[in-house]
Design a protein around this motif. Structure first.
Motif, PDB file in Angstrom:
ATOM      1  N   ILE A 186      28.380  27.569  41.170  1.00  0.00           N
ATOM      2  CA  ILE A 186      29.206  28.200  40.136  1.00  0.00           C
ATOM      3  C   ILE A 186      28.519  29.527  39.790  1.00  0.00           C
ATOM      4  CG2 ILE A 186      30.172  28.039  37.798  1.00  0.00           C
ATOM      5  CD1 ILE A 186      31.327  25.910  39.658  1.00  0.00           C
ATOM      6  N   ASN A 187      29.273  30.628  39.872  1.00  0.00           N
ATOM      7  CA  ASN A 187      28.659  31.905  39.494  1.00  0.00           C
ATOM      8  C   ASN A 187      29.487  32.607  38.430  1.00  0.00           C
ATOM      9  OD1 ASN A 187      30.473  32.382  41.969  1.00  0.00           O
ATOM     10  ND2 ASN A 187      30.258  34.433  41.109  1.00  0.00           N
ATOM     11  N   GLN A 188      28.807  33.242  37.500  1.00  0.00           N
ATOM     12  CA  GLN A 188      29.440  34.068  36.488  1.00  0.00           C
ATOM     13  C   GLN A 188      30.139  35.190  37.246  1.00  0.00           C
ATOM     14  OE1 GLN A 188      30.498  36.935  34.626  1.00  0.00           O
ATOM     15  NE2 GLN A 188      28.379  37.620  34.296  1.00  0.00           N
ATOM     16  N   ASN A 189      31.461  35.306  37.070  1.00  0.00           N
ATOM     17  CA  ASN A 189      32.262  36.103  37.997  1.00  0.00           C
ATOM     18  C   ASN A 189      33.028  37.236  37.310  1.00  0.00           C
ATOM     19  OD1 ASN A 189      32.865  35.739  40.927  1.00  0.00           O
ATOM     20  ND2 ASN A 189      34.957  35.912  40.186  1.00  0.00           N
ATOM     21  N   GLU A 190      32.579  37.623  36.117  1.00  0.00           N
ATOM     22  CA  GLU A 190      33.174  38.760  35.397  1.00  0.00           C
ATOM     23  C   GLU A 190      34.651  38.519  35.046  1.00  0.00           C
ATOM     24  OE1 GLU A 190      29.902  40.194  34.704  1.00  0.00           O
ATOM     25  OE2 GLU A 190      30.944  42.061  34.990  1.00  0.00           O
ATOM     26  N   SER A 191      35.478  39.570  35.111  1.00  0.00           N
ATOM     27  CA  SER A 191      36.807  39.450  34.504  1.00  0.00           C
ATOM     28  C   SER A 191      37.837  40.278  35.270  1.00  0.00           C
ATOM     29  CB  SER A 191      36.743  39.971  33.063  1.00  0.00           C
ATOM     30  OG  SER A 191      38.046  40.133  32.536  1.00  0.00           O
ATOM     31  N   PRO A 192      39.099  39.804  35.324  1.00  0.00           N
ATOM     32  CA  PRO A 192      40.142  40.524  36.076  1.00  0.00           C
ATOM     33  C   PRO A 192      40.823  41.639  35.283  1.00  0.00           C
ATOM     34  CG  PRO A 192      41.028  38.455  35.284  1.00  0.00           C
ATOM     35  CD  PRO A 192      39.600  38.500  34.829  1.00  0.00           C
ATOM     36  N   PHE A 193      40.467  41.845  34.027  1.00  0.00           N
ATOM     37  CA  PHE A 193      41.336  42.671  33.175  1.00  0.00           C
ATOM     38  C   PHE A 193      40.950  44.153  33.195  1.00  0.00           C
ATOM     39  CE2 PHE A 193      44.779  42.761  30.258  1.00  0.00           C
ATOM     40  CZ  PHE A 193      44.502  43.767  29.339  1.00  0.00           C
ATOM     41  N   TYR A 194      39.769  44.480  32.754  1.00  0.00           N
ATOM     42  CA  TYR A 194      39.359  45.893  32.739  1.00  0.00           C
ATOM     43  C   TYR A 194      38.751  46.289  34.094  1.00  0.00           C
ATOM     44  CZ  TYR A 194      39.872  45.795  27.632  1.00  0.00           C
ATOM     45  OH  TYR A 194      40.356  45.677  26.364  1.00  0.00           O
ATOM     46  N   GLU A 195      38.959  47.538  34.475  1.00  0.00           N
ATOM     47  CA  GLU A 195      38.625  48.027  35.822  1.00  0.00           C
ATOM     48  C   GLU A 195      37.208  47.685  36.271  1.00  0.00           C
ATOM     49  OE1 GLU A 195      40.608  48.957  38.008  1.00  0.00           O
ATOM     50  OE2 GLU A 195      39.096  49.434  39.541  1.00  0.00           O
ATOM     51  N   VAL A 196      36.228  48.010  35.475  1.00  0.00           N
ATOM     52  CA  VAL A 196      34.829  47.810  35.933  1.00  0.00           C
ATOM     53  C   VAL A 196      34.568  46.333  36.209  1.00  0.00           C
ATOM     54  CG1 VAL A 196      32.411  47.877  35.191  1.00  0.00           C
ATOM     55  CG2 VAL A 196      33.909  49.838  34.764  1.00  0.00           C
ATOM     56  N   TYR A 197      34.992  45.484  35.273  1.00  0.00           N
ATOM     57  CA  TYR A 197      34.760  44.037  35.422  1.00  0.00           C
ATOM     58  C   TYR A 197      35.600  43.487  36.577  1.00  0.00           C
ATOM     59  CZ  TYR A 197      32.757  44.726  30.801  1.00  0.00           C
ATOM     60  OH  TYR A 197      32.001  45.175  29.759  1.00  0.00           O
ATOM     61  N   ARG A 198      36.819  44.084  36.753  1.00  0.00           N
ATOM     62  CA  ARG A 198      37.708  43.635  37.833  1.00  0.00           C
ATOM     63  C   ARG A 198      37.056  43.892  39.191  1.00  0.00           C
ATOM     64  NH1 ARG A 198      42.488  47.122  37.673  1.00  0.00           N
ATOM     65  NH2 ARG A 198      42.907  46.032  35.731  1.00  0.00           N
ATOM     66  N   GLN A 199      36.471  45.059  39.342  1.00  0.00           N
ATOM     67  CA  GLN A 199      35.798  45.388  40.616  1.00  0.00           C
ATOM     68  C   GLN A 199      34.655  44.407  40.868  1.00  0.00           C
ATOM     69  OE1 GLN A 199      36.783  47.425  42.956  1.00  0.00           O
ATOM     70  NE2 GLN A 199      38.555  47.979  41.680  1.00  0.00           N
ATOM     71  N   ASN A 200      33.905  44.103  39.810  1.00  0.00           N
ATOM     72  CA  ASN A 200      32.795  43.139  39.956  1.00  0.00           C
ATOM     73  C   ASN A 200      33.318  41.780  40.407  1.00  0.00           C
ATOM     74  OD1 ASN A 200      31.065  45.101  39.001  1.00  0.00           O
ATOM     75  ND2 ASN A 200      31.059  44.335  36.882  1.00  0.00           N
ATOM     76  N   MET A 201      34.440  41.360  39.799  1.00  0.00           N
ATOM     77  CA  MET A 201      35.012  40.041  40.123  1.00  0.00           C
ATOM     78  C   MET A 201      35.462  39.996  41.578  1.00  0.00           C
ATOM     79  SD  MET A 201      38.489  38.233  38.676  1.00  0.00           S
ATOM     80  CE  MET A 201      39.507  39.178  39.808  1.00  0.00           C
ATOM     81  N   MET A 202      36.173  41.020  41.984  1.00  0.00           N
ATOM     82  CA  MET A 202      36.724  41.024  43.340  1.00  0.00           C
ATOM     83  C   MET A 202      35.625  41.072  44.383  1.00  0.00           C
ATOM     84  SD  MET A 202      39.911  43.519  42.533  1.00  0.00           S
ATOM     85  CE  MET A 202      40.366  43.805  44.232  1.00  0.00           C
ATOM     86  N   LYS A 203      34.583  41.863  44.105  1.00  0.00           N
ATOM     87  CA  LYS A 203      33.466  41.970  45.077  1.00  0.00           C
ATOM     88  C   LYS A 203      32.734  40.631  45.186  1.00  0.00           C
ATOM     89  CE  LYS A 203      32.656  46.894  44.278  1.00  0.00           C
ATOM     90  NZ  LYS A 203      31.942  47.760  43.322  1.00  0.00           N
ATOM     91  N   ALA A 204      32.506  39.996  44.051  1.00  0.00           N
ATOM     92  CA  ALA A 204      31.792  38.710  44.082  1.00  0.00           C
ATOM     93  C   ALA A 204      32.631  37.661  44.812  1.00  0.00           C
ATOM     94  CB  ALA A 204      31.482  38.253  42.660  1.00  0.00           C
ATOM     95  N   ALA A 205      33.934  37.630  44.525  1.00  0.00           N
ATOM     96  CA  ALA A 205      34.828  36.642  45.159  1.00  0.00           C
ATOM     97  C   ALA A 205      34.889  36.871  46.667  1.00  0.00           C
ATOM     98  CB  ALA A 205      36.222  36.730  44.542  1.00  0.00           C
ATOM     99  N   GLU A 206      34.911  38.122  47.064  1.00  0.00           N
ATOM    100  CA  GLU A 206      34.978  38.452  48.503  1.00  0.00           C
ATOM    101  C   GLU A 206      33.721  37.950  49.218  1.00  0.00           C
ATOM    102  OE1 GLU A 206      35.784  42.623  49.083  1.00  0.00           O
ATOM    103  OE2 GLU A 206      35.118  42.542  51.180  1.00  0.00           O
TER     104      GLU A 206
END
Ligand code: SAM
Length: 281
Positions: A186-206
């Motif tokens: 389980i990893n802390q995966n940031e957030s889909p809403f605001y741009e900076v956090y969204r980029q973090n989420m997508m990169k981690a998920a990828e």
């Protein structure tokens, strides 16, 4: 004179809390550490001026980090927590008498000391005999571990400073090797809403998708975080977070929750359409 704490969520969005006392302010070699007592959220931990957890809402985060994987793999016995300096994740783990070993690797010992003093409702189980605290970099700690853990919970800060390396392919690969065949990350995966956090989420998920046989994102609401919509990653070598959940095993424990329940567990993996599109699900 009214005292307010303001966190900048984006250059265009700020979030303010009325403060009744600034209880602690200090600096370790890794980060600035503050504890403020807020009227709405109670005592709140800040690292480098960013909100980490508050008395009012920490159960949401810590319950969703621990009880989701434990309801999928209730026979998990050996757990690694990376980060988690406030102690909330460890507290939730110690509620399972079947867990035999909890290693917590926190890079900053001062966070633990401050949490013990000012956040006792979170840090209260750090002295459980099954818990071993390591004050070192989780990135180095997990290197070379082979099938040592059933769960690895990355309860980290954002991908900046010491937390940056906890969002890399190399780290996730080391976690994969350190997990048993039924193991779950389980990893802390940031957030889909605001741009900076969204980029973090997508990169981690990828990255986790490239490494694990199964890797899914789940979301929950935590009012004190940017946009309130937050996410964790669930990655495994085959166990599905919804198809393989064992609600009866959870219910027979009779654990008293604030946020988690097994209906919400399944629902957390049913993502808003824009998030599904972002993750190309
Ligand atoms: N549990 C909190 C919550 O409810 O949101 C937030 C997370 S916890 C305070 C984040 C911890 O990760 C911090 O104590 C920080 O020192 C730790 N940390 C950051 N980078 C780390 C690393 N590379 N290895 C180990 N711990 C790290």
């Amino acid at each position: 004179m009214e005292l307010w704490f303001t966190e900048e969520h984006t250059p265009n969005v700020r979030f303010s809390l009325k403060v009744q006392a600034h209880l602690y302010s200090g600096e370790s070699e890794f980060q600035k550490i503050d504890v403020i007592d807020t009227l709405e959220f109670g005592k709140t931990l800040l690292l480098d001026g960013l909100i980490m957890c508050s008395e009012k809402e920490e159960h949401t985060y810590h319950e969703m980090m621990v009880h989701v994987p434990m309801t999928v793999f209730p026979d998990a016995k050996r757990v690694l927590v990376i980060g988690g300096g406030d102690g909330g994740t460890v507290r939730e783990l110690t509620r399972y008498k079947t867990i035999e070993k909890i290693d917590m690797v926190e890079i900053d010992e001062l966070v633990v000391e401050v949490s013990r003093q000012y956040l006792p409702t979170m840090s209260c189980e750090l002295d459980d005999p099954r818990v071993t605290l390591y004050f070192q970099d989780g990135i180095e700690f997990v290197k070379g571990k082979e099938e040592a853990y059933d769960l690895i919970l990355v309860d980290s800060t954002d991908p900046i400073g010491p937390g940056e390396g906890l969002f890399t392919k190399a780290f996730y690969t080391d976690c994969y090797k350190a997990l048993t065949k039924q193991g779950i990350l389980i990893n802390q995966n940031e957030s889909p809403f605001y741009e900076v956090y969204r980029q973090n989420m997508m990169k981690a998920a990828e990255k986790t998708r490239e490494i694990f046989e199964l890797s899914k994102v789940y979301t929950f609401y935590i009012g004190i975080y940017p946009s309130s919509l937050w996410s964790f990653g669930f990655s495994s070598k085959g166990l599905d977070p919804v198809l393989d959940m064992k609600p009866d095993r959870f219910h027979e424990l009779g654990l008293d929750m604030h946020y988690y329940n097994t209906d919400l567990h399944a629902g957390a993996f049913m993502l808003p359409t824009y998030v599904k599109k972002l993750l190309e699900e």
